[in-house]
Motif scaffolding. Structure first.
Motif, PDB file in Angstrom:
ATOM      1  N   ALA A  29      -4.322  11.321  -0.191  1.00 15.70           N
ATOM      2  CA  ALA A  29      -3.280  10.320  -0.469  1.00 15.70           C
ATOM      3  C   ALA A  29      -2.063  10.571   0.407  1.00 15.70           C
ATOM      4  N   ARG A  30      -1.720  11.841   0.608  1.00 13.78           N
ATOM      5  CA  ARG A  30      -0.580  12.171   1.477  1.00 13.78           C
ATOM      6  C   ARG A  30      -0.883  11.820   2.927  1.00 13.78           C
ATOM      7  N   TYR A  66       0.285   4.292  -2.669  1.00 11.91           N
ATOM      8  CA  TYR A  66       0.095   5.711  -2.362  1.00 11.91           C
ATOM      9  C   TYR A  66       1.190   6.579  -2.977  1.00 11.91           C
ATOM     10  N   ASN A 114      -2.937   9.425   3.973  1.00 11.22           N
ATOM     11  CA  ASN A 114      -2.906   7.962   4.099  1.00 11.22           C
ATOM     12  C   ASN A 114      -1.488   7.416   4.019  1.00 11.22           C
ATOM     13  N   LEU A 115      -0.649   8.014   3.190  1.00  9.59           N
ATOM     14  CA  LEU A 115       0.754   7.600   3.146  1.00  9.59           C
ATOM     15  C   LEU A 115       1.402   7.865   4.502  1.00  9.59           C
ATOM     16  N   ASN A 123       0.823  -1.215   0.000  1.00  9.31           N
ATOM     17  CA  ASN A 123       0.000   0.000   0.000  1.00  9.31           C
ATOM     18  C   ASN A 123       0.855   1.263   0.000  1.00  9.31           C
TER      19      ASN A 123
END
Length: 92
Positions: free
Chosen positions: A32-33, A19, A35-36, A15
């Motif tokens: 996205a940032r 991302y 979640n990363l 994952n």
């Protein structure tokens, strides 16, 4: 490290790359940032996670989750004043 975490770690790493690719394709996607950053936090890469949360906030200053996660990081590292500021920003 628990058995369950060892078994799940390959999916976390996979994952992570998903991302990274998503950010390369859509650099203005704050989620996205965020979640990363959460994945990096699970991999115990606190400084890199904080960078991701800050990058998410540059794109979306009202993102409460990014403020909250920065507060959590500051609290983990004993920076309680900074943590309180982050939590206040998340609550606005």
């Amino acid at each position: 490290m628990s058995y369950l975490y060892k078994r799940r770690r390959p999916s976390i790493v996979r994952n992570f790359w998903v991302y990274r690719r998503l950010i390369a394709l859509q650099p203005r996607l704050a989620a996205a940032r965020l979640n990363l950053g959460l994945l990096l936090l699970r991999l115990e890469k606190r400084a890199e996670a904080a960078d991701c949360f800050r990058a998410a906030l540059k794109l979306n200053p009202a993102m409460a989750a990014a403020h909250n996660n920065l507060g959590n990081l500051a609290k983990m590292e004993g920076r309680l004043g900074e943590a309180a500021e982050c939590y206040r920003a998340a609550a606005v």
